[in-house]
Design an enzyme around this catalytic site. Structure first.
Site, PDB file in Angstrom:
ATOM      1  CE1 TYR A 212      -4.127   1.664   0.538  1.00 43.54           C
ATOM      2  CE2 TYR A 212      -2.755   3.293   1.660  1.00 43.54           C
ATOM      3  CZ  TYR A 212      -4.005   3.029   1.027  1.00 43.54           C
ATOM      4  OH  TYR A 212      -4.941   4.070   0.994  1.00 43.54           O
ATOM      5  CG  PHE A 268      -1.976   9.257  -4.869  1.00 38.08           C
ATOM      6  CD1 PHE A 268      -1.687   9.441  -5.892  1.00 38.08           C
ATOM      7  CD2 PHE A 268      -1.480   8.291  -3.950  1.00 38.08           C
ATOM      8  CE1 PHE A 268      -0.671   9.255  -6.334  1.00 38.08           C
ATOM      9  CE2 PHE A 268      -0.190   7.897  -4.331  1.00 38.08           C
ATOM     10  CZ  PHE A 268       0.363   8.059  -5.722  1.00 38.08           C
ATOM     11  CD  GLU A 269      -6.569   3.364  -2.219  1.00 44.88           C
ATOM     12  OE1 GLU A 269      -6.346   3.342  -1.040  1.00 44.88           O
ATOM     13  OE2 GLU A 269      -7.834   2.587  -2.668  1.00 44.88           O
ATOM     14  CB  ILE A 270       0.174   2.849  -5.951  1.00 45.52           C
ATOM     15  CG1 ILE A 270       0.010   4.188  -6.330  1.00 45.52           C
ATOM     16  CG2 ILE A 270       0.712   1.853  -6.641  1.00 45.52           C
ATOM     17  CD1 ILE A 270       1.430   4.750  -7.079  1.00 45.52           C
TER      18      ILE A 270
END
Length: 367
Positions: A212, A268-270
């Site tokens: 994460y 926003f997250e990867i």
């Protein structure tokens, strides 16, 4: 024999009565119009992939995609966002895009995204069951909660926003279009990418065993999550083995033992899709979903994701992308290194959320 001869006729009468009762019930309580419409959608309205010839022989070391939930009306805001994302990063990598909508995308939307992107484009309709109020939720109680919260918090009175939060918490990663992928990068219409993005964040995640990643942290509106901490504590008591020993729940815990409202801002997250598909996360979402807090309060996907990260991952699996310039009104992440900022960015480092009193990022870094 005479007695048994009446049984087929009796059976037919019972079946007719049951059918009539079902028809009356249908007319009295018809299914939502959204569900009726969904039955009439063409296959290409449900899922459609538009592949680019130039990408036919391309291979990526990471099976990753951008995921964008958008309305048709957000086309122009999204086109600006996607053009920035392409210029700052993806034109050099050609990762695909998955676009999701709770209504069919228009041809105008599809063509515009096709032209704006370097990667293949996949367009999907959100299933009705993933964008609705579940049967176990008391609709009267939910509507009352929305009415009483309407003037106090953003989207407090919105049923659609609650459906979106539930979808982003527990369903987007189950969409068929996400099946081929291992990692996703969430993007929203209207956001800005204010720095050149060097390297490949997806490869960074894999090579460094990250599950994460985030850019901004802040605090939630307390009125929206009254019972989320207590419900999460009940889950932990029921599934103690799911919480990793070196968890980061202390980052979310106030001095009084309650939730301090910190969370990763999930627009926003990867992240790893394996994390969200895990039995731990799925059990947690199902527990929350049946508690009804997405509708009785206004639980957001950001605190839900954050609590899950804190319980199920250790700190070494989570990354802060401090060098990705990102703006989602009214907050931004802007690299503070003067040399990097002046050469690769167009954001003001002094206005970065990192310096804001409601940011929880420094506390995260100090863990």
């Amino acid at each position: 024999m005479h007695k048994h001869a009446h049984q087929p006729r009796l059976t037919r009468v019972v079946l007719v009565l049951v059918a009539l009762a079902a028809a009356v019930l249908y007319l009295a309580c018809p299914p939502p119009i959204e569900k009726v419409r969904a039955l009439g959608y063409a296959p290409d309205q449900i899922r459609e992939s538009r592949l680019k010839t130039a990408n036919a022989s391309a291979t990526h070391t990471v099976r990753a995609t951008f995921v964008i939930l958008a309305r048709n009306s957000e086309l122009h805001a999204l086109r600006t966002t996607v053009r920035q994302l392409e210029d700052q990063f993806n034109a050099r990598h050609n990762y695909p895009y998955v676009f999701l909508n709770n209504e069919p995308f228009t041809d105008e939307f599809k063509h515009a995204m096709e032209w704006a992107t370097s990667g293949d484009c996949h367009f999907g309709l959100v299933p009705y069951e993933h964008w609705s109020v579940p049967s176990w939720v008391d609709n009267v109680r939910a509507k009352w909660a929305a009415a009483t919260m309407d003037e106090h918090v953003p989207y407090g009175g919105s049923s659609s926003y609650r459906k979106m939060c539930r979808f982003q918490s527990g369903f987007f990663f189950r969409h068929k279009l996400l099946d081929p992928f291992d990692y996703y990068w969430r993007v929203e219409p209207g956001v800005e990418f204010t720095c050149a993005i060097h390297g490949d964040p997806f490869r960074f995640m894999v090579e460094n065993h990250k599950s994460y990643a985030f850019t901004i942290t802040l605090r939630e509106f307390p009125a929206t999550v009254h019972s989320l901490w207590a419900t999460t504590s009940a889950f932990r008591a029921l599934y103690p083995d799911y919480v990793v020993p070196n968890n980061t729940l202390r980052w979310l815990t106030a001095d009084n033992g309650k939730y301090n409202m910190c969370h990763f801002w999930s627009n926003f997250e990867i992240a790893s899709l394996a994390f969200l598909r895990s039995k731990q996360y799925m059990a947690y979402f199902d527990f929350l979903d049946h508690a009804g807090g997405f509708f009785y309060e206004r639980w957001g996907d950001a605190p839900v994701h954050s609590l899950a990260v804190a319980m199920f991952l250790n700190k070494s699996q989570v990354h802060y992308f401090d060098n990705i310039g990102y703006y989602h009104r009214p907050f931004q992440n802007c690299p503070t290194d003067p040399g990097f900022n002046s050469q690769y960015c167009f954001c003001n480092a002094n206005r970065s959320m990192l310096h804001h009193p409601d940011s929880c990022t420094r506390a995260w870094l100090d863990l």
